[in-house]
Design a protein around this motif. Structure first.
Motif, PDB file in Angstrom:
ATOM      1  N   HIS A  73       0.831  -1.193   0.000  1.00 44.51           N
ATOM      2  CA  HIS A  73       0.000   0.000   0.000  1.00 44.51           C
ATOM      3  C   HIS A  73       0.874   1.254   0.000  1.00 44.51           C
ATOM      4  O   HIS A  73       1.933   1.298   0.625  1.00 44.51           O
ATOM      5  CB  HIS A  73      -0.912   0.008   1.226  1.00 44.51           C
ATOM      6  CG  HIS A  73      -1.812  -1.192   1.303  1.00 44.51           C
ATOM      7  ND1 HIS A  73      -2.833  -1.407   0.409  1.00 44.51           N
ATOM      8  CD2 HIS A  73      -1.819  -2.248   2.150  1.00 44.51           C
ATOM      9  CE1 HIS A  73      -3.453  -2.531   0.703  1.00 44.51           C
ATOM     10  NE2 HIS A  73      -2.852  -3.069   1.758  1.00 44.51           N
ATOM     11  N   THR A 116       2.257   5.066   0.804  1.00 43.13           N
ATOM     12  CA  THR A 116       2.288   5.963   1.949  1.00 43.13           C
ATOM     13  C   THR A 116       2.307   7.393   1.412  1.00 43.13           C
ATOM     14  O   THR A 116       2.543   7.623   0.227  1.00 43.13           O
ATOM     15  CB  THR A 116       3.521   5.717   2.828  1.00 43.13           C
ATOM     16  OG1 THR A 116       4.705   5.861   2.024  1.00 43.13           O
ATOM     17  CG2 THR A 116       3.491   4.319   3.425  1.00 43.13           C
ATOM     18  N   GLN A 173       0.315   6.607   6.412  1.00 46.18           N
ATOM     19  CA  GLN A 173      -0.590   5.990   5.446  1.00 46.18           C
ATOM     20  C   GLN A 173      -1.808   6.837   5.125  1.00 46.18           C
ATOM     21  O   GLN A 173      -2.591   6.477   4.240  1.00 46.18           O
ATOM     22  CB  GLN A 173      -1.023   4.608   5.953  1.00 46.18           C
ATOM     23  CG  GLN A 173       0.132   3.619   6.039  1.00 46.18           C
ATOM     24  CD  GLN A 173      -0.315   2.229   6.426  1.00 46.18           C
ATOM     25  OE1 GLN A 173      -1.423   2.028   6.895  1.00 46.18           O
ATOM     26  NE2 GLN A 173       0.557   1.254   6.229  1.00 46.18           N
ATOM     27  N   THR A 228       2.805  11.031  -2.944  1.00 44.52           N
ATOM     28  CA  THR A 228       2.417   9.626  -2.814  1.00 44.52           C
ATOM     29  C   THR A 228       3.644   8.768  -3.069  1.00 44.52           C
ATOM     30  O   THR A 228       4.300   8.892  -4.102  1.00 44.52           O
ATOM     31  CB  THR A 228       1.312   9.266  -3.823  1.00 44.52           C
ATOM     32  OG1 THR A 228       0.187  10.118  -3.608  1.00 44.52           O
ATOM     33  CG2 THR A 228       0.880   7.812  -3.645  1.00 44.52           C
ATOM     34  N   LYS A 247       5.184   4.899  -3.244  1.00 41.56           N
ATOM     35  CA  LYS A 247       4.913   3.462  -3.325  1.00 41.56           C
ATOM     36  C   LYS A 247       6.136   2.770  -3.902  1.00 41.56           C
ATOM     37  O   LYS A 247       6.835   3.332  -4.756  1.00 41.56           O
ATOM     38  CB  LYS A 247       3.700   3.180  -4.206  1.00 41.56           C
ATOM     39  CG  LYS A 247       3.295   1.705  -4.208  1.00 41.56           C
ATOM     40  CD  LYS A 247       2.008   1.467  -4.977  1.00 41.56           C
ATOM     41  CE  LYS A 247       1.616  -0.004  -4.931  1.00 41.56           C
ATOM     42  NZ  LYS A 247       0.358  -0.266  -5.643  1.00 41.56           N
TER      43      LYS A 247
END
Length: 198
Positions: free
Chosen positions: A21, A23, A102, A144, A146
């Protein structure tokens, strides 16, 4: 080998897509120097040296506990410290404060709370002029983050190649069947020498 590489690459890519997922990282920035109209060379040198001290103050337990209380976080100050990165760009008197978690809104809120209590604590401890806040964290500037899909696929390809090659090497080393005339001659030599007689 190619099939194994493709299979592992597909597994790694699927794992990255479904289980890793993203962060979110918010950032704020403060400027450290005197607020006097005339700044001497000694003041500039002092400001550069103070950036290290101010970084430690911002990361102090006192500041982190205030942030935890302010944001009603259910984590320890040690865990909160792991979410924070503070950088001092070369040849500058700026401190860039990054908070990664998150939830984007939470990252922004923590970063701004950290600036608020950090600046206040710097003033209390150092007794100098308060650092000037250049930028507060904003939702529009949240990054973002990832893990790279390409990186995971490349790792999958490498793992697939290693696994397949390792399997073939093991099969080759454990294969005791007779395949060539040389193998037959070696077997006859062992039998004739009596090494296999018990």
């Amino acid at each position: 080998i190619i099939l194994s590489m493709l299979l592992c690459a597909g597994i790694a890519g699927a794992y990255n897509h479904f289980f890793i997922h993203p962060t979110y990282r918010a950032n704020a920035e403060i400027y450290i120097t005197n607020t006097d109209t005339v700044i001497s060379f000694q003041d500039v040198q002092l400001s550069a040296a103070l950036t290290v001290d101010y970084e430690e103050i911002i990361r102090s337990r006192t500041v982190l506990k205030k942030v935890i209380k302010d944001q009603k976080l259910d984590i320890s100050y040690a865990d909160l410290s792991q979410l924070i990165t503070i950088e001092n760009p070369t040849d500058s008197h700026c401190l860039k404060i990054y908070v990664e978690c998150q939830q984007p809104k939470q990252a922004v809120a923590i970063a701004n709370s950290l600036v608020k209590y950090g600046v206040d604590q710097i003033y209390r401890v150092a007794g100098n002029d308060e650092p000037t806040v250049i930028d507060y964290a904003e939702a529009d500037s949240v990054e973002t983050i990832k893990a790279s899909l390409k990186k995971y696929i490349a790792m999958g390809v490498l793992v697939g190649m290693v696994i397949c090659c390792g399997f073939f090497v093991m099969v080759f080393l454990l294969d005791m069947t007779v395949k060539t005339e040389e193998d037959i001659e070696k077997l006859n030599t062992i039998v004739l020498s009596g090494d296999n007689w018990h």
